[in-house]
Scaffold this motif. Structure first.
Motif, PDB file in Angstrom:
ATOM      1  N   VAL A  19       0.877  -1.175   0.000  1.00  0.00           N
ATOM      2  CA  VAL A  19       0.000   0.000   0.000  1.00  0.00           C
ATOM      3  C   VAL A  19       0.916   1.227   0.000  1.00  0.00           C
ATOM      4  CG1 VAL A  19      -1.731   1.281   1.305  1.00  0.00           C
ATOM      5  CG2 VAL A  19      -1.845  -1.209   1.195  1.00  0.00           C
ATOM      6  N   PRO A  20       0.638   2.238  -0.832  1.00  0.00           N
ATOM      7  CA  PRO A  20       1.596   3.332  -1.025  1.00  0.00           C
ATOM      8  C   PRO A  20       1.653   4.345   0.129  1.00  0.00           C
ATOM      9  CG  PRO A  20      -0.360   3.726  -2.342  1.00  0.00           C
ATOM     10  CD  PRO A  20      -0.523   2.351  -1.755  1.00  0.00           C
ATOM     11  N   ILE A  21       2.096   3.864   1.303  1.00  0.00           N
ATOM     12  CA  ILE A  21       2.199   4.769   2.453  1.00  0.00           C
ATOM     13  C   ILE A  21       3.544   4.628   3.171  1.00  0.00           C
ATOM     14  CG2 ILE A  21      -0.283   5.010   2.824  1.00  0.00           C
ATOM     15  CD1 ILE A  21      -0.123   2.819   4.928  1.00  0.00           C
ATOM     16  N   LEU A 248      -6.051   7.150  -5.710  1.00  0.00           N
ATOM     17  CA  LEU A 248      -4.999   7.160  -4.706  1.00  0.00           C
ATOM     18  C   LEU A 248      -5.179   8.227  -3.632  1.00  0.00           C
ATOM     19  CD1 LEU A 248      -1.967   6.804  -7.157  1.00  0.00           C
ATOM     20  CD2 LEU A 248      -2.891   5.004  -5.678  1.00  0.00           C
ATOM     21  N   TYR A 249      -6.255   8.996  -3.721  1.00  0.00           N
ATOM     22  CA  TYR A 249      -6.382  10.139  -2.811  1.00  0.00           C
ATOM     23  C   TYR A 249      -6.389   9.739  -1.341  1.00  0.00           C
ATOM     24  CZ  TYR A 249      -7.377  13.227  -6.767  1.00  0.00           C
ATOM     25  OH  TYR A 249      -7.284  13.953  -7.928  1.00  0.00           O
ATOM     26  N   VAL A 250      -7.040   8.634  -1.015  1.00  0.00           N
ATOM     27  CA  VAL A 250      -7.112   8.220   0.389  1.00  0.00           C
ATOM     28  C   VAL A 250      -5.716   7.957   0.948  1.00  0.00           C
ATOM     29  CG1 VAL A 250      -7.458   5.775  -0.211  1.00  0.00           C
ATOM     30  CG2 VAL A 250      -8.207   6.632   2.017  1.00  0.00           C
ATOM     31  N   PHE A 251      -4.835   7.395   0.140  1.00  0.00           N
ATOM     32  CA  PHE A 251      -3.468   7.130   0.588  1.00  0.00           C
ATOM     33  C   PHE A 251      -2.660   8.429   0.650  1.00  0.00           C
ATOM     34  CE2 PHE A 251      -4.876   3.427  -1.990  1.00  0.00           C
ATOM     35  CZ  PHE A 251      -5.142   2.573  -0.920  1.00  0.00           C
ATOM     36  N   TYR A 253      -3.907  11.446   1.351  1.00  0.00           N
ATOM     37  CA  TYR A 253      -4.323  12.169   2.546  1.00  0.00           C
ATOM     38  C   TYR A 253      -3.723  11.530   3.801  1.00  0.00           C
ATOM     39  CZ  TYR A 253      -7.829  14.069  -0.676  1.00  0.00           C
ATOM     40  OH  TYR A 253      -8.458  14.657  -1.732  1.00  0.00           O
ATOM     41  N   TYR A 254      -3.681  10.211   3.822  1.00  0.00           N
ATOM     42  CA  TYR A 254      -3.129   9.525   4.986  1.00  0.00           C
ATOM     43  C   TYR A 254      -1.654   9.888   5.185  1.00  0.00           C
ATOM     44  CZ  TYR A 254      -1.188   5.922   7.962  1.00  0.00           C
ATOM     45  OH  TYR A 254      -0.510   5.283   8.968  1.00  0.00           O
ATOM     46  N   ALA A 258      -0.352  11.764   8.453  1.00  0.00           N
ATOM     47  CA  ALA A 258       0.550  11.045   9.360  1.00  0.00           C
ATOM     48  C   ALA A 258       1.862  11.784   9.524  1.00  0.00           C
ATOM     49  CB  ALA A 258       0.796   9.631   8.825  1.00  0.00           C
ATOM     50  N   GLY A 259       2.419  12.264   8.408  1.00  0.00           N
ATOM     51  CA  GLY A 259       3.671  13.012   8.488  1.00  0.00           C
ATOM     52  C   GLY A 259       3.512  14.311   9.247  1.00  0.00           C
ATOM     53  N   ALA A 260       2.405  15.020   8.983  1.00  0.00           N
ATOM     54  CA  ALA A 260       2.172  16.306   9.646  1.00  0.00           C
ATOM     55  C   ALA A 260       1.933  16.126  11.146  1.00  0.00           C
ATOM     56  CB  ALA A 260       0.985  17.002   8.997  1.00  0.00           C
TER      57      ALA A 260
END
Length: 268
Positions: A19-21, A248-251, A253-254, A258-260
């Motif tokens: 998953v692209p996170i 891919l928007y949900v990933f 935003y995540y 998460a980073g912020a």
């Protein structure tokens, strides 16, 4: 590390590898947030081997065909128009720039693992990239339309993803979208491309793994390996289905959130 922590980290590795996170970001940030010790090199190797086996199992029907087609095409040019040869050849071509970048900048990327803040910034960058790729990608092409130049660019993106915080799958899928590939084709190529990279990364650490291996950790290694394998397999299956109809928007935003949030926690 407890068995529960080993299972959680294994699930995190299996999920975030595909998953692209960004798996590397989560394996750096999660222990930092929860106050857990950073995973040992031996444990890290076992998690990656679990992810590798997950993708091998998922593509178990495709891989023998790709391998056979590749060698048939290498030794007989009449077989080089075969779809299996073309795809396997493009995977090899794409792997080359990744390996070059990893070798040249390995020390720099390794230092980033010691900086959770840098990892968080790169995780936000991953989120922004996913959003732009989803917005700008035309999604008109399939795997059969890929050319060598496409695979080189995807390989370069994968090379940059050696840096913790930049998602490997996110970078490669996004680049595929920027090049006009549809989501499913981009993801499929990304997952197949992960095989030589994960294998190479794990193999390069095997000598250190053998030196640092502690018999008393066998249960932790086994639970981490098994949870990475199972979660990785399920996530490959989930994402290929998800991307057929959703973006891919949900990933994106995540990753940004998460980073912020981690940066904010460090600032408070």
């Amino acid at each position: 590390m407890s068995i529960l922590q080993a299972i959680i980290l294994g699930v995190v590795q299996g999920v975030t590898e595909f998953v692209p996170i960004s798996s590397s970001a989560h394996l750096v940030i999660l222990p930092e947030v929860l106050g857990w010790p950073q995973p040992s090199l031996a444990f890290d190797v076992m998690l990656h081997l679990g992810s590798l086996l997950a993708v091998l199992v998922y593509f178990r029907d495709d891989l023998p065909i790709l391998i056979q087609s590749f060698f048939r095409g290498i030794f007989d040019k009449n077989n080089r128009k075969d779809a299996g040869f073309r795809l396997s050849f493009l995977i090899v071509v794409s792997t080359i720039p990744t390996v070059i970048i990893a070798i040249l900048f390995n020390d720099f990327f390794e230092r980033l693992f010691a900086s959770p803040i840098s990892v968080s910034v790169l995780l936000i960058l991953t989120g922004v990239t996913l959003s732009f790729a989803e917005r700008l990608g035309k999604r008109e092409r399939g795997l059969t339309s890929m050319q060598a130049k496409d695979s080189i660019l995807i390989g370069l993106a994968q090379g940059l993803a050696v840096a913790p915080g930049i998602s490997r799958s996110g970078a490669t899928i996004s680049t595929g979208l920027f090049l006009g590939l549809d989501r499913t084709s981009s993801a499929r190529f990304s997952f197949l491309l992960s095989i030589p990279i994960i294998l190479g990364a794990a193999a390069s650490k095997i000598p250190d793994f053998l030196k640092l291996f502690i018999p008393g950790q066998i249960s932790l290694l086994a639970f981490g390996f098994a949870s990475a394998l199972l979660s990785g397999y399920l996530c490959i299956k989930f994402l290929l289905s998800f991307l057929k109809s959703r973006g891919l928007y949900v990933f994106s935003y995540y990753c940004i959130m998460a980073g912020a949030l981690f940066l904010l926690s460090k600032a408070i």
